[in-house]
Design an enzyme around this catalytic site. Structure first.
Site, PDB file in Angstrom:
ATOM      1  CE1 TYR A   1      -3.489  -2.885   5.259  1.00  0.00           C
ATOM      2  CE2 TYR A   1      -2.667  -0.824   4.351  1.00  0.00           C
ATOM      3  CZ  TYR A   1      -3.222  -2.076   4.167  1.00  0.00           C
ATOM      4  OH  TYR A   1      -3.489  -2.522   2.903  1.00  0.00           O
TER       5      TYR A   1
ATOM      6  CE  LYS B   1      -1.140  -4.875   3.073  1.00  0.00           C
ATOM      7  NZ  LYS B   1      -1.365  -6.094   2.267  1.00  0.00           N
TER       8      LYS B   1
ATOM      9  CB  SER C   1      -0.834  -0.018   1.273  1.00  0.00           C
ATOM     10  OG  SER C   1      -1.269   1.287   1.591  1.00  0.00           O
ATOM     11  CB  SER C   2       0.480   4.622  -1.425  1.00  0.00           C
ATOM     12  OG  SER C   2      -0.836   4.867  -1.003  1.00  0.00           O
ATOM     13  CB  CYS C   3      -0.463   3.964   4.069  1.00  0.00           C
ATOM     14  SG  CYS C   3      -0.766   2.290   4.540  1.00  0.00           S
TER      15      CYS C   3
ATOM     16  CG  HIS D   1     -10.090   3.130   1.871  1.00  0.00           C
ATOM     17  ND1 HIS D   1     -10.147   1.760   1.896  1.00  0.00           N
ATOM     18  CD2 HIS D   1      -8.916   3.464   2.466  1.00  0.00           C
ATOM     19  CE1 HIS D   1      -9.047   1.284   2.466  1.00  0.00           C
ATOM     20  NE2 HIS D   1      -8.289   2.290   2.826  1.00  0.00           N
TER      21      HIS D   1
HETATM   22  P1  GDP Z   1      -6.223   7.429   3.873  1.00  0.00           P
HETATM   23  O1  GDP Z   1      -5.833   7.681   2.454  1.00  0.00           O
HETATM   24  O2  GDP Z   1      -5.431   6.325   4.512  1.00  0.00           O
HETATM   25  O3  GDP Z   1      -6.187   8.685   4.691  1.00  0.00           O
HETATM   26  O4  GDP Z   1      -7.711   6.811   3.882  1.00  0.00           O
HETATM   27  P2  GDP Z   1      -9.208   7.307   3.587  1.00  0.00           P
HETATM   28  O5  GDP Z   1      -9.574   6.961   2.183  1.00  0.00           O
HETATM   29  O6  GDP Z   1     -10.063   6.700   4.657  1.00  0.00           O
HETATM   30  O7  GDP Z   1      -9.253   8.895   3.791  1.00  0.00           O
HETATM   31  C1  GDP Z   1      -8.723   9.792   2.868  1.00  0.00           C
HETATM   32  C2  GDP Z   1      -9.091  11.212   3.258  1.00  0.00           C
HETATM   33  O8  GDP Z   1     -10.485  11.414   3.043  1.00  0.00           O
HETATM   34  C3  GDP Z   1      -8.811  11.573   4.720  1.00  0.00           C
HETATM   35  O9  GDP Z   1      -8.295  12.892   4.765  1.00  0.00           O
HETATM   36  C4  GDP Z   1     -10.219  11.536   5.333  1.00  0.00           C
HETATM   37  O10 GDP Z   1     -10.356  12.367   6.483  1.00  0.00           O
HETATM   38  C5  GDP Z   1     -11.044  12.076   4.164  1.00  0.00           C
HETATM   39  N1  GDP Z   1     -12.485  11.774   4.263  1.00  0.00           N
HETATM   40  C6  GDP Z   1     -13.470  12.696   4.125  1.00  0.00           C
HETATM   41  N2  GDP Z   1     -14.664  12.135   4.341  1.00  0.00           N
HETATM   42  C7  GDP Z   1     -14.449  10.823   4.604  1.00  0.00           C
HETATM   43  C8  GDP Z   1     -15.312   9.735   4.906  1.00  0.00           C
HETATM   44  O11 GDP Z   1     -16.547   9.848   4.994  1.00  0.00           O
HETATM   45  N3  GDP Z   1     -14.710   8.507   5.084  1.00  0.00           N
HETATM   46  C9  GDP Z   1     -13.351   8.342   4.973  1.00  0.00           C
HETATM   47  N4  GDP Z   1     -12.831   7.100   5.134  1.00  0.00           N
HETATM   48  N5  GDP Z   1     -12.517   9.373   4.718  1.00  0.00           N
HETATM   49  C10 GDP Z   1     -13.052  10.591   4.541  1.00  0.00           C
END
Ligand code: GDP
Length: 300
Positions: free
Chosen positions: A123, A127, A94-96, A166
């Site tokens: 996580y 990974k 994963s990119s994280c 996500h």
């Molecule tokens: P990340 O890439 O590991 O941070 O995973 P996410 O896809 O869960 O979140 C990406 C970004 O989207 C973060 O800055 C979250 O705060 C934002 N975000 C905004 N609204 C939402 C939501 O309803 N769900 C999630 N999962 N992220 C959200």
């Protein structure tokens, strides 16, 4: 999501001899079950797409499960693949795995060059351990075990649970439900400022096939589309696709996560791979999948 995209792609390319188990048939966290499966089936090529995954909230709330489940799955599968003579294994990371403040776009060489983002550290550490295990098998035993790092993925069979999903799946669902209820507002987490790169899972599947054919190095390789957008722009795009025309309201009590996550895709591009699904088109397709498969059974 990734597993089913891989199966669709492999079938469409004419691969008939696929050995597939879903989680109800084989719990990859169970060493005995995994050993038995590999001993009986002896797969020649292994793609490890299974993992405990989740969005920013789930990652932050359940570090024990994200660490332990992923370590168990990886250790069991990678070891059993080697012990049973697999000629190649593709491990999906994963990119994280990259540091919170890595230079952008993030080159593969950024691995272990700085501190991780706290919201997904468990996580990421799991990974990174998987990558290191593949590299160790390659160095010590000459195994052709490779590791690819996909950027943020979305597509059919994504998880649409609002607590654990996500961002793309979450916002598709929220916008759809807000439209259905005729709400005037839609709550989006964080500030809207973080930037993310999004890749349709069918594009990831095509990249995986290419790597299985052409990439034989244990050095990690990034898979992304090479472009990022802000969460605010993503939310607007999703509202547009869904047809929700209310206001976006930002919830600052929710974390932003890393400020930016854009992969340097020079390496995979040099192998001749390009993604083929533009973001808007992929989101339209995923929304249609959601309408058929999720919204129907869970009315707002
Ligand atoms: P990340 O890439 O590991 O941070 O995973 P996410 O896809 O869960 O979140 C990406 C970004 O989207 C973060 O800055 C979250 O705060 C934002 N975000 C905004 N609204 C939402 C939501 O309803 N769900 C999630 N999962 N992220 C959200």
């Amino acid at each position: 999501m990734v597993g089913s995209a891989l199966i669709r792609r492999l079938k469409s390319e004419g691969f008939a001899d696929l050995i597939v188990r879903d989680r109800s048939e084989l719990d990859l966290r169970e060493e005995f079950a995994v050993t038995k499966f590999f001993t009986e089936e002896k797969p020649t090529v292994v793609i490890l797409a299974a993992a405990k995954v989740g969005g920013i909230k789930a990652n932050n709330d359940f570090p024990v499960e994200f660490l332990l489940d992923n370590l168990r799955i990886q250790n069991n599968v990678i070891h059993a693949a080697y012990a049973n003579g697999a000629r190649k294994l593709l491990f999906l990371g994963s990119s994280c795995i990259y540091p919170k403040f890595a230079s952008q776009p993030i080159p593969e060489t950024a691995l272990l060059s700085g501190l991780l983002e706290p919201t997904n550290e468990a996580y990421a550490v799991a990974k990174i351990t998987g990558i290191k295990l593949c590299q160790a098998y390659a160095r010590e035993y000459g195994a052709n075990f490779i590791s690819a790092m996909p950027t943020n993925l979305y597509g059919p069979h994504d998880n649409f649970d609002l607590e654990t999903s996500h961002v793309v799946a979450a916002l598709l669902r929220k916008a759809h439900e807000a439209k259905t209820r005729k709400d005037r507002e839609l709550i989006v987490w964080g500030s809207g400022k973080p930037r993310r790169e999004f890749l349709h899972v069918d594009d990831l599947a095509s990249a995986c096939l290419l790597l299985l054919e052409k990439y034989d190095s244990s050095e990690v390789i990034n898979i992304g589309c090479g472009e990022d957008i802000s969460i605010r722009e993503l939310a607007q795009l999703i509202c547009d696709v869904v047809g929700f025309d209310g206001e976006l309201v930002w919830d600052p009590t929710k974390p932003d996560g890393v400020p930016r996550k854009l992969l340097d895709v020079t390496k995979v591009s040099a192998l001749g791979w390009r993604p083929s699904i533009p973001l808007r088109q992929g989101i339209v397709q995923t929304y249609n999948w959601f309408l058929k498969n999720v919204a129907r059974s869970t009315p707002a």
